[in-house]
Design a protein around this motif. Structure first.
Motif: not given
Length: 290
Positions: A61-67, A69-73, A88-91
């Protein structure tokens, strides 16, 4: 193929695995705090970060990551090493997102990571045939059957995993150490056979790979942190130490010549600069003098 089949088996099985390791009074230089597999990774938001180093990678699968102030896949073949206290935030992104993770600490964790060139939170990518995923899955399986929970075996396996990140992980689109070593391998094999030739220079080494001396030095700096000629000097000194360790007791002059030095005094100076002692002092230190 075996790694792919094993990965799919875990995802289909869908059983969450999480193991915590108790640390003793005398903290290990490097220890695992927790390790696990999450078949359905839930959203996580940590405004103050995590208390330990935290490795997180996608299995499927895949997640979205925020670190910062930037977003990464975070697709498969990607992972991130978060330093303690980094918010950090990941969903999950789209379908179910399955992840592998390991959290760790230790009195030497920072210095060990620094020695591997990892000094801050990093994002890594790797090829499917790299052993990172298989090794982490093996660690999880071993934790599942480890009755004493001492953490000692996990500590040694963790160090191996971190070296795999160093060898196979790519950051910022750059090539991995493994890819650099693959490029250099024909030259390294050639040097292992011809190090005793005092005529070898930077141009000769570059010609073995059909590249410029400048690019050759760039490859060596990326792979070993030194220039190509500095690598040759270290190789010659290592071969000289091997010669001195043999029982046939060659003279310093003979060893110098066999190691690629025309002049024994030049060899003694190079040996002293690298080893901090003369060849004879090295022999006495290792009980090799007669």
């Amino acid at each position: 193929m075996e790694q792919i089949a094993r990965r799919k088996e875990w995802v289909i099985e869908g059983l969450r695995r999480r193991f915590l390791f108790a640390t003793g009074e005398n903290e290990l230089p490097l220890y695992v705090e927790s390790i696990g597999f999450n078949p359905a990774q839930e959203p996580v938001a940590r405004s103050n970060g995590y208390n330990y180093f935290h490795w997180l990678q996608t299995l499927e699968g895949e997640g979205d990551f925020e670190l910062s102030g930037k977003r990464f896949s975070l697709p498969r073949g990607n992972g991130t090493l978060l330093f303690p206290g980094v918010p950090h935030v990941y969903v999950p992104k789209g379908k179910a997102w399955s992840t592998l993770y390991i959290t760790f600490g230790g009195t030497l964790a920072v210095s060990i990571l620094a020695s591997l060139g990892i000094r801050h939170t990093e994002w890594f990518q790797w090829h499917d045939d790299a052993p990172l995923t298989a090794h982490l899955m093996q660690m999880i399986e071993e934790a599942q059957h480890d009755e004493d929970r001492s953490g000692l075996n996990a500590s040694s396996q963790l160090y191996r995993f971190l070296t795999y990140i160093k060898i196979y992980g790519r950051t910022g689109g750059r090539s991995s150490l493994f890819q650099h070593l693959e490029k250099l391998d024909p030259l390294l094999l050639w040097l292992d056979r011809h190090y005793g030739d005092p005529e070898i220079g930077l141009t000769d080494m570059a010609e073995q790979l059909g590249i410029s001396p400048r690019y050759l030095n760039a490859l060596f700096r990326q792979a070993f942190g030194i220039t190509a000629y500095a690598y040759l000097i270290r190789l010659r000194i290592r071969k000289a130490k091997e010669l001195m360790s043999r029982s046939d007791r060659k003279s310093v002059k003979e060893i110098a010549q066999l190691s690629g030095y025309r002049d024994p005094s030049h060899f003694i100076a190079a040996f002293g600069k690298t080893e901090g002692m003369t060849p004879e002092q090295f022999r006495r230190l290792h009980g090799l003098s007669v």
